[in-house]
Design a protein around this motif. Structure first.
Motif, PDB file in Angstrom:
ATOM      1  N   SER A   1      -2.900  -5.036   8.147  1.00 30.08           N
ATOM      2  CA  SER A   1      -1.701  -5.088   7.306  1.00 30.08           C
ATOM      3  C   SER A   1      -2.062  -5.271   5.844  1.00 30.08           C
ATOM      4  O   SER A   1      -1.479  -4.633   4.951  1.00 30.08           O
ATOM      5  N   LEU A   2      -3.047  -6.129   5.569  1.00 25.43           N
ATOM      6  CA  LEU A   2      -3.472  -6.351   4.187  1.00 25.43           C
ATOM      7  C   LEU A   2      -4.137  -5.116   3.607  1.00 25.43           C
ATOM      8  O   LEU A   2      -3.968  -4.804   2.414  1.00 25.43           O
TER       9      LEU A   2
ATOM     10  N   LYS B   1      -3.355  -2.079   4.318  1.00 26.53           N
ATOM     11  CA  LYS B   1      -2.277  -1.152   3.958  1.00 26.53           C
ATOM     12  C   LYS B   1      -1.556  -1.615   2.694  1.00 26.53           C
ATOM     13  O   LYS B   1      -1.126  -0.797   1.883  1.00 26.53           O
ATOM     14  N   SER B   2      -1.422  -2.926   2.537  1.00 21.30           N
ATOM     15  CA  SER B   2      -0.720  -3.454   1.375  1.00 21.30           C
ATOM     16  C   SER B   2      -1.511  -3.215   0.095  1.00 21.30           C
ATOM     17  O   SER B   2      -0.959  -2.760  -0.911  1.00 21.30           O
ATOM     18  N   VAL B   3      -2.783  -3.523   0.123  1.00 16.10           N
ATOM     19  CA  VAL B   3      -3.654  -3.302  -1.041  1.00 16.10           C
ATOM     20  C   VAL B   3      -4.921  -2.615  -0.526  1.00 16.10           C
ATOM     21  O   VAL B   3      -5.874  -3.285  -0.131  1.00 16.10           O
TER      22      VAL B   3
ATOM     23  N   TYR C   1       0.242   7.177   0.236  1.00 16.58           N
ATOM     24  CA  TYR C   1       1.396   6.549  -0.414  1.00 16.58           C
ATOM     25  C   TYR C   1       2.515   7.556  -0.622  1.00 16.58           C
ATOM     26  O   TYR C   1       3.699   7.221  -0.475  1.00 16.58           O
TER      27      TYR C   1
ATOM     28  N   THR D   1       9.577  -4.034   0.186  1.00 17.76           N
ATOM     29  CA  THR D   1       9.247  -4.634   1.486  1.00 17.76           C
ATOM     30  C   THR D   1       8.407  -3.708   2.355  1.00 17.76           C
ATOM     31  O   THR D   1       8.196  -4.001   3.525  1.00 17.76           O
TER      32      THR D   1
ATOM     33  N   ALA E   1       4.985  -1.199   3.467  1.00 15.19           N
ATOM     34  CA  ALA E   1       3.602  -1.515   3.814  1.00 15.19           C
ATOM     35  C   ALA E   1       2.735  -1.652   2.571  1.00 15.19           C
ATOM     36  O   ALA E   1       1.868  -2.524   2.511  1.00 15.19           O
ATOM     37  N   ARG E   2       2.966  -0.838   1.547  1.00 11.69           N
ATOM     38  CA  ARG E   2       2.178  -0.894   0.312  1.00 11.69           C
ATOM     39  C   ARG E   2       2.842  -1.854  -0.667  1.00 11.69           C
ATOM     40  O   ARG E   2       4.044  -1.793  -0.925  1.00 11.69           O
ATOM     41  N   LEU E   3       2.047  -2.766  -1.199  1.00 13.16           N
ATOM     42  CA  LEU E   3       2.568  -3.734  -2.163  1.00 13.16           C
ATOM     43  C   LEU E   3       3.060  -3.000  -3.400  1.00 13.16           C
ATOM     44  O   LEU E   3       2.332  -2.220  -4.017  1.00 13.16           O
TER      45      LEU E   3
ATOM     46  N   ILE F   1       1.569  -0.493  -8.275  1.00 11.10           N
ATOM     47  CA  ILE F   1       0.887  -0.661  -6.999  1.00 11.10           C
ATOM     48  C   ILE F   1      -0.538  -1.097  -7.312  1.00 11.10           C
ATOM     49  O   ILE F   1      -1.009  -0.964  -8.455  1.00 11.10           O
TER      50      ILE F   1
END
Length: 250
Positions: free
Chosen positions: A74-75, A77-79, A88, A188, A190-192, A235
């Motif tokens: 998950s992290l 995907k976020s960063v 993206y 909200t 997946a990508r920050l 991002i």
């Protein structure tokens, strides 16, 4: 002194000498070896006890490896490591379809080194009545600070050397409520994504016969009219450390 007594005394001395030599040459080294072996055994037992405790802790920690792997995924995907722009874009397309808006434009700027947020400057107390006014301090170059009431969250592990930000500009078209849902999905997803700006204007519509713009129906109070939304934000990505061999040119 007769010869028998001399033989007895000599024999006794020889027996004492044999016993002494047996102790020094045979028994005492064996006892020392046994003592050394006992000390080594105690040390090995203590080491094994520590290893067993470490092994038990590793087994206990390994039980949660699946949860840690999911959190890491998950992290990532976020960063992600690198810009990962194609994925993206796919996320934005899916988000636009899910919220029934049209993705009209997307601009992703080049990555820039992350700039840590400066701490909030302490408030200067007002001068009390009757006290002399303080001398004016020299004007300093202003530094960016966080908004009052929201102290910045910093991490010493996040630096300009390993973290980067990319400016993103997104333009969508749809009903006002769906545009807001799209923005919420950005925040909200997946990508920050940090939203830094949002503007909406009445949708221009498509061209009508004769080259004139087709008028859009006016939205009565309480109705959800069509708008064009412009969303700006940031991002982030992780900057991979350079290969030591590549850095030295070998």
């Amino acid at each position: 002194m007769d010869k028998n007594r001399l033989w007895i005394i000599g024999s006794a001395l020889m027996m004492v000498l044999v016993v002494a030599l047996g102790w020094v040459v045979g028994i005492q080294p064996q006892l020392a070896a046994i003592s050394t072996a006992n000390d080594q055994r105690v040390s090995v037992e203590q080491t094994n006890t520590g290893h067993r405790a470490s092994l038990a802790k590793l087994k206990e920690d390994f039980k949660g490896i699946d949860g840690l792997d999911q959190q890491l995924a998950s992290l990532n995907k976020s960063v992600p490591s690198g810009t990962n722009a194609p994925d993206y874009v796919d996320q934005l397309d899916a988000l636009a379809i899910a919220n029934q808006v049209t993705l009209k434009g997307l601009t992703i700027a080049d990555a820039e080194a992350y700039t840590p947020v400066a701490p909030v400057a302490p408030a200067v107390p007002a001068a009390e009545a009757g006290s002399p006014a303080p001398s004016p301090a020299p004007t300093a170059t202003p530094t960016p600070t966080a908004a009052p009431g929201s102290p910045p969250v910093t991490n010493a592990g996040i630096t300009a050397a390993n973290f980067a930000s990319l400016s993103v500009q997104i333009t969508v078209s749809g009903t006002y409520s769906n545009v807001l849902k799209f923005v919420n999905g950005l925040q909200t997803g997946a990508r920050l994504f940090l939203v830094t700006g949002l503007t909406t204007t009445a949708a221009t519509g498509s061209s009508a016969p004769g080259g004139t713009a087709a008028p859009q129906p006016a939205a009565a109070p309480g109705n959800d009219g069509l708008v064009d939304g412009s969303i700006s934000g940031l991002i982030y990505s992780i900057v991979a450390a350079p290969d030591p061999l590549a850095a030295t040119g070998k």
